[in-house]
Design an enzyme around this catalytic site. Structure first.
Site, PDB file in Angstrom:
ATOM      1  N   SER A 205     -12.312  20.159 -10.532  1.00 48.41           N
ATOM      2  CA  SER A 205     -10.861  20.055 -10.599  1.00 48.41           C
ATOM      3  C   SER A 205     -10.440  18.763 -11.311  1.00 48.41           C
ATOM      4  CB  SER A 205     -10.297  20.149  -9.173  1.00 48.41           C
ATOM      5  OG  SER A 205      -8.908  20.274  -9.165  1.00 48.41           O
ATOM      6  N   ASP A 422      -8.028  31.005 -12.648  1.00 47.68           N
ATOM      7  CA  ASP A 422      -7.929  29.773 -11.849  1.00 47.68           C
ATOM      8  C   ASP A 422      -6.513  29.231 -12.016  1.00 47.68           C
ATOM      9  OD1 ASP A 422      -7.981  27.078 -10.979  1.00 47.68           O
ATOM     10  OD2 ASP A 422     -10.088  26.859 -11.511  1.00 47.68           O
ATOM     11  N   HIS A 451     -10.627  28.608  -7.580  1.00 47.25           N
ATOM     12  CA  HIS A 451     -10.573  27.301  -8.215  1.00 47.25           C
ATOM     13  C   HIS A 451     -11.843  26.519  -7.890  1.00 47.25           C
ATOM     14  CE1 HIS A 451      -9.229  23.503  -9.701  1.00 47.25           C
ATOM     15  NE2 HIS A 451      -9.057  22.959  -8.505  1.00 47.25           N
TER      16      HIS A 451
END
Length: 526
Positions: A205, A422, A451
């Site tokens: 991320s 995502d 994600h």
């Protein structure tokens, strides 16, 4: 975002660029390792300690802060040792100390050849000082998100400005030194303190952006690079949040379609459109009368936002939805909300401190209003919730820097992973980073909605990660602007059956990573 001696040592390191006043001559003291306070880390044989670094790298002899670090050393023979593997869970603002456990989630023995290094970035978790501005900021009875009622916009603007003011009062000096570039300097200090010429890095991320920036500033210090859930460096951070709004709406539609597919379990609608209509009807009702006196429309939106991060947990959210609709029982929804907000505001405060200062945000509220109403017309699910989450950036006290130009031209290789849908890091970001890192390869997960879901039991993804970590083997790069490998996602949960698929069985021996990473990723959102 998240070093070998001898023949693997890098050459001379170019001076850092992209930030003013960095003092490359800072030499950290070695970390004094000891027993970890966390039980999971202790049982895994981890060591813990603190790294002392300058608050301001322009003043290396000035005030110091302490970064909490954990280490699980390699168990392979020394001849197979491959160096340090730093890990960051994202957020920004996620605690990463427990991610030294991640090596155990790598298939085969590929993880055993590295020293896995988890750390709480500056301001986060067990690092000192840790930033907190209003510990009860996410208590219930909050104003609605959509500013279509009398006074909602005014209340929300005041709430955002008050939070920014509280942070300025809580730690004015710290607030000016929590940018991505300063965390990158901390990573470089970690490398020095651990005595290695190069690092390997695994970032999830926001941690992928941290890895991009480190690779831009210190390309010759990068050995292997894994980036999962790839941030688009062109859009840091105002534009990326607007793009997220559209992406979360797409995943919300997929989730409500899934609920409709399981109408026999939840009885919330036979079509996705019917389920969505019921969701928004409930949202309006909760504006007028919060369920159980605590679950209003803002809390309801936050509960469902968790579904936007992946399929794990879809059943519990649907069960809470059904309980509220059919039995007028708010307790399952309350438990979900409280579980997501039981850790105070540390991760949120650091999230803002980084995002508000990495690049400029619009100062005129009229710009925010116009942009968000425009996006809301197409994507009503999360647009205004996201706007108010970021609203303190409009009045943030610490100055913003200039967005760094990310380049991977001098990086020898990188493995990128991104699921097609995502929502937090849309797929276009992975394609952009693939273009900027010419020696990279991209694993795309077609139709996937999770994600940063690597090392969670998908053999198509995980085995390629293991191969890359074992011997540097990247998938062959294809021509054009596309993924180099395409994998299928793990199946969505089936509320009518036991989780006994082969994919599930495979993931069972590797349960540490999904739990730890899921907590870290969730901690930086509402």
């Amino acid at each position: 975002m998240t070093l070998i001696v001898g023949v693997l040592a890098g050459g001379p390191v170019p001076p850092a660029t992209g930030a003013t006043g960095v003092a490359p001559e800072f030499e950290p003291a070695p970390i004094r390792w000891g027993q970890c306070g966390d039980g999971k880390l202790r049982r895994a044989g981890a060591e813990c300690g603190f790294l002392r670094v300058p608050l301001d790298y322009a003043r290396p002899n000035g005030r110091k802060i302490s970064l909490a670090v954990s280490r699980i050393e390699h168990t392979s023979p020394e001849a197979e040792y491959q160096g340090l593997m730093l890990v960051n869970p994202g957020g920004p603002g996620g605690s990463g100390r427990k991610l030294s456990l991640l090596g155990g989630a790598v298939p085969g023995a590929a993880g055993s050849t590295y020293d896995w290094i988890g750390f709480d970035p500056r301001g986060v978790g067990a690092s000192r000082p840790a930033l907190s501005c209003e510990p009860d900021h996410f208590s219930t009875d909050r104003p609605a998100y959509v500013p279509d009622g009398e006074g909602v916009e005014r209340k929300r603007l005041r709430r955002g400005a008050d939070y920014a003011t509280a942070c300025a009062r809580a730690a004015p000096e710290l607030l000016e030194h929590l940018s991505t570039t300063e965390t990158v300097e901390d990573m470089e200090s970690l490398r020095k303190a651990l005595g290695r010429e190069r690092i390997n890095y695994y970032g999830f991320s926001y941690g992928t952006y941290l890895g991009q920036v480190y690779a831009t500033r210190y390309p010759r210090r990068v050995r292997r690079l894994v980036l999962d859930g790839v941030v688009d460096p062109r859009k840091v951070w105002y534009r990326s949040n607007l793009e997220q709004d559209l992406a979360f709406d797409r995943v919300f539609a997929r989730y409500t379609d899934w609920i409709a597919e399981h109408h026999s379990a939840y009885h919330l609608g036979r079509t996705g459109e019917e389920v969505r209509r019921r969701y928004y009807q409930r949202l309006t009702e909760l504006d007028r009368a919060p369920a159980g006196g605590v679950i209003g429309s803002a809390e309801w939106t936050d509960i469902f936002l968790r579904a936007g991060y992946g399929t794990r947990g879809w059943e519990r959210i649907a069960e809470a939805f059904a309980a509220l609709v059919h039995e007028h029982d708010p307790e399952p929804a309350k438990r979900l909300y409280e579980a997501a907000h039981s850790q105070g505001d540390n991760s949120y405060a650091v999230y803002l401190a980084i995002e508000c200062t990495d690049a400029e945000w619009p100062k005129r509220w009229s710009t925010w209003r116009t942009d968000h109403w425009r996006v809301y017309a197409r994507a009503p699910f999360e647009t205004w919730g996201n706007a108010w989450y970021n609203a303190p950036c409009r009045t943030w006290s610490a100055p913003a820097g200039d967005r760094l130009r990310v380049s991977g031209d001098d990086v020898s290789g990188a493995l990128l992973i991104n699921q097609e849908f995502d929502a937090a890091t849309p797929y276009s970001g992975a394609l952009e980073v693939r273009r900027r890192f010419p020696e990279s390869a991209l694993i795309g997960v077609r139709s996937g909605v999770t994600h940063s879901g690597s090392l969670s039991g998908n053999a198509c993804v995980d085995d390629r990660i293991a191969a890359y970590l074992a011997d540097g083997e990247l998938p062959e790069r294809k021509r054009g602007d596309r993924a180099d490998v395409v994998c299928a996602p793990l199946p969505a949960p089936d509320p009518g059956s036991e989780p006994n698929s082969g994919a599930k069985r495979r993931s069972e021996p590797r349960t540490t990573q999904p739990t730890v990473l899921r907590t870290a990723l969730r901690s930086a959102r509402r």
